[in-house]
Design an enzyme around this catalytic site. Structure first.
Site, PDB file in Angstrom:
ATOM      1  N   ASP A  26      11.619 -28.615  35.480  1.00  0.00           N
ATOM      2  CA  ASP A  26      10.353 -29.087  34.943  1.00  0.00           C
ATOM      3  C   ASP A  26      10.661 -29.665  33.556  1.00  0.00           C
ATOM      4  O   ASP A  26      11.746 -29.440  33.009  1.00  0.00           O
ATOM      5  CB  ASP A  26       9.360 -27.928  34.863  1.00  0.00           C
ATOM      6  N   ASP A  28       8.028 -30.323  30.455  1.00  0.00           N
ATOM      7  CA  ASP A  28       7.321 -29.699  29.330  1.00  0.00           C
ATOM      8  C   ASP A  28       7.441 -28.181  29.399  1.00  0.00           C
ATOM      9  O   ASP A  28       7.188 -27.569  30.436  1.00  0.00           O
ATOM     10  CB  ASP A  28       5.840 -30.099  29.347  1.00  0.00           C
ATOM     11  N   ASP A 178       8.254 -23.307  33.967  1.00  0.00           N
ATOM     12  CA  ASP A 178       7.598 -22.344  33.082  1.00  0.00           C
ATOM     13  C   ASP A 178       6.172 -22.044  33.513  1.00  0.00           C
ATOM     14  O   ASP A 178       5.392 -21.485  32.737  1.00  0.00           O
ATOM     15  CB  ASP A 178       7.603 -22.860  31.632  1.00  0.00           C
TER      16      ASP A 178
END
Length: 232
Positions: A26, A28, A178
């Protein structure tokens, strides 16, 4: 197989029996710290389209990993916020920072011949522009945005597409994210998931409840799961 959870920054992670030929990241909250920029861009977009009052960024952050239009639908906010949000995100891109340890991680994975891709909630052009600006784009064989698959996260499409482009089977890859959406997307694609905690997520309990296969406290912890791969 289920990987152990790393509970302490100095804990050792057992190397899995299966060599991981690829890592899907991922963007961000994993590679870049963009939360301050997103917060400002979201506030400006909210003020322009919705009007006065505090922008509900904390609620927005709960849905990170999803495509922006999907978040707007979930939050019952106007899709018209997308244009000013994207505009301001580009304008503020110089304020986005790479997390400590990421460059070293990417360098080591490249030396180990591990193939790398990004699967992000951002659009593909915006993700590639940001990574190029930060000097990280050459590390990744592919950068895939949510606008480039039929169904974005938490559907498995974006992870499956990354694996197809990397020419790697699901059991030979791991995804690092996250957010619960990252875990769900990886699981749906049959890929092991690693939860990144170097940027505290909105809700650690919610992320862990999603059932990641391993929890990483620092970027370097991933290296124990990715030994060197023989060159093709």
């Amino acid at each position: 197989m289920a990987f152990p959870i790393v509970e302490r920054p100095d804990a050792e992670v057992e190397t899995p029996a299966t060599v991981r030929h690829a890592v899907v990241f991922d963007l961000d909250g994993v590679i870049v710290d963009s939360f301050a920029v997103m917060s400002e861009a979201f506030a400006i977009a909210y003020a322009e389209v919705v009007g006065d009052g505090p922008a509900p960024f904390e609620e927005y952050r709960r849905h990170l990993g999803r495509y922006f239009p999907d978040i707007m639908r979930i939050m019952n906010l106007p899709l018209a916020m997308q244009e000013p949000f994207v505009r301001e995100s580009y304008r503020l891109a110089d304020q986005v920072h790479v997390f400590d340890g990421i460059v070293e991680l990417l360098l080591t994975l490249r030396v180990r011949n591990v193939r790398l891709a990004v699967a992000t909630g951002k659009s593909g052009p915006r993700a590639r522009s940001l990574l190029d600006r930060l000097g990280l784009l050459p590390f990744f064989a592919h950068v895939i945005g949510s606008d480039e698959v039929a169904q974005p996260k938490p559907a498995p499409d974006i992870v499956r597409h990354a694996l197809d482009l990397l020419d790697v089977p699901p059991e030979a890859a791991i995804m690092v994210g996250d957010a619960p959406t990252d875990v769900a997307s990886a699981r749906g694609a049959g890929v092991a998931s690693a939860a990144a905690l170097w940027a505290p997520p909105y809700d650690v309990g919610e992320l862990l409840a999603a059932g990641p296969d391993v929890v990483l406290r620092r970027p370097v912890d991933l290296l124990a799961l990715c030994p060197a791969v023989p060159a093709r």
